[in-house]
Each structure stands twice: as structure tokens, then as C-alpha cells.
Design a protein around this motif. Sequence first.
Motif, PDB file in Angstrom:
ATOM      1  N   GLU A  56       0.823  -1.209   0.000  1.00  0.00           N
ATOM      2  CA  GLU A  56       0.000   0.000   0.000  1.00  0.00           C
ATOM      3  C   GLU A  56       0.860   1.264   0.000  1.00  0.00           C
ATOM      4  O   GLU A  56       0.587   2.233  -0.722  1.00  0.00           O
ATOM      5  CB  GLU A  56      -0.919  -0.005   1.224  1.00  0.00           C
ATOM      6  CG  GLU A  56      -2.293   0.524   0.927  1.00  0.00           C
ATOM      7  CD  GLU A  56      -3.201   0.387   2.126  1.00  0.00           C
ATOM      8  OE1 GLU A  56      -3.572   1.433   2.665  1.00  0.00           O
ATOM      9  OE2 GLU A  56      -3.507  -0.757   2.514  1.00  0.00           O
ATOM     10  N   GLU A  57       1.892   1.233   0.798  1.00  0.00           N
ATOM     11  CA  GLU A  57       2.802   2.377   0.882  1.00  0.00           C
ATOM     12  C   GLU A  57       3.529   2.611  -0.443  1.00  0.00           C
ATOM     13  O   GLU A  57       3.639   3.750  -0.912  1.00  0.00           O
ATOM     14  CB  GLU A  57       3.812   2.101   1.987  1.00  0.00           C
ATOM     15  CG  GLU A  57       4.262   3.306   2.730  1.00  0.00           C
ATOM     16  CD  GLU A  57       5.097   2.887   3.931  1.00  0.00           C
ATOM     17  OE1 GLU A  57       6.216   2.384   3.716  1.00  0.00           O
ATOM     18  OE2 GLU A  57       4.625   3.055   5.067  1.00  0.00           O
ATOM     19  N   ARG A  60       1.165   4.117  -2.927  1.00  0.00           N
ATOM     20  CA  ARG A  60       0.897   5.523  -2.599  1.00  0.00           C
ATOM     21  C   ARG A  60       2.013   6.416  -3.135  1.00  0.00           C
ATOM     22  O   ARG A  60       1.758   7.442  -3.765  1.00  0.00           O
ATOM     23  CB  ARG A  60       0.751   5.693  -1.093  1.00  0.00           C
ATOM     24  CG  ARG A  60       0.424   7.119  -0.684  1.00  0.00           C
ATOM     25  CD  ARG A  60       0.288   7.279   0.827  1.00  0.00           C
ATOM     26  NE  ARG A  60      -0.516   6.223   1.422  1.00  0.00           N
ATOM     27  CZ  ARG A  60      -0.099   5.434   2.416  1.00  0.00           C
ATOM     28  NH1 ARG A  60       1.105   5.588   2.924  1.00  0.00           N
ATOM     29  NH2 ARG A  60      -0.881   4.514   2.910  1.00  0.00           N
ATOM     30  N   ASN A  63       1.858   6.666  -6.850  1.00  0.00           N
ATOM     31  CA  ASN A  63       0.806   7.600  -7.278  1.00  0.00           C
ATOM     32  C   ASN A  63       1.269   9.055  -7.179  1.00  0.00           C
ATOM     33  O   ASN A  63       0.894   9.889  -8.005  1.00  0.00           O
ATOM     34  CB  ASN A  63      -0.464   7.396  -6.460  1.00  0.00           C
ATOM     35  CG  ASN A  63      -1.308   6.288  -6.994  1.00  0.00           C
ATOM     36  OD1 ASN A  63      -1.434   6.112  -8.196  1.00  0.00           O
ATOM     37  ND2 ASN A  63      -1.892   5.498  -6.100  1.00  0.00           N
TER      38      ASN A  63
END
Length: 168
Positions: A56-57, A60, A63
Motif C-alpha cells: 500500500e505504501e 501511494r 501515485n
Amino acid sequence: MVGEQMNFLNGYSRLVRGVDQWALNLAAAMLLAIVCVNALSIFFRYVVEAPLSWSEEAMRYGNIWVTYLGAIAAQVRSDHMRLELPYASHPTMGQVLRLFGAAAAIVLALFLVWLGTRGALAALGQRSPSARIPMSLPYAAVPLAGIGILLAAGYSFLCALRRVEEVR
């Protein structure tokens, strides 16, 4: 003198197009990496039943990079939001507005470079909690985008300035 200006603008145009192509290619690679990491994350969570703590990190931060690289491409293509009526209704006013918009983008880009560099340098010793990514890496997207936007806005400014002089 006019020939030298044209050679300079042609070279500058090639540089801006190269930066644009580089930004788009890097953004596409980042987006592909984000999709692959997301697929891996889903696989590990539901099939292996051992979720990835870092996915997830990493997505992120990917992105963040895609967003800032897209800002470079949007500046090169003049795809940022604007009202078209003043440009279409009065050509001279449209050129002056383009000049003003490019100058504002230059100022914004200088702030991105200055503040983004300070932020990236301040985060040099830090690492993200899960992925252990050096935090200066996500922060580096800001000054890098500032440099790309500065190059593109500088070219837009010179082109708009030349058109305003031609109208006179």
C-alpha cells in the motif's frame, strides 16, 4: 538575430518535447508497477493469506510520482483548466493572458523546486515505516516536477512573448 532566436526556440522545443516524453514514459512505467504491485497484494492477501505489509505504501508513493509527472505533461500540452472565451474573443488579449499564465506557472515552478528540494533534503535520513523506502524519494517528485514545469512554462512564455510582439 531572428535566425538565432529561431534556432534557440527550436532547440528549446526539442528539449521540452524530450522532457515531456521522458515524463510520460516514466509515468506509464510507474502506473504499470502500481498495477503489478496491486495484483501481487491481492494475490498474497487472498490466495497465500499472507498480506504484503509494504504494498500500500509503495503504491501511494508511486501515485505521487505519477501525479507530478502528469503535471509536467499537462504543462507541456497546455492541458490545465482555463476559460476559452477570453482567448477566442480577442486575440491580443488571449496572447497577454497566455503570457501572464506562463509567468504564473514559472513562479509556481520555482516554488516547487525551492520548497520541494528543501523537503527532499530534510527527509534524507528517513525511511517509510513499512516499505523502508527512503522518504527523500517520494519528496524528490516535487522538485523534479518543478524543473519540468519550469522548462515547459519558460518555453510557453517565450512563445507567447514572441506572438505578442508579432501582433504589434
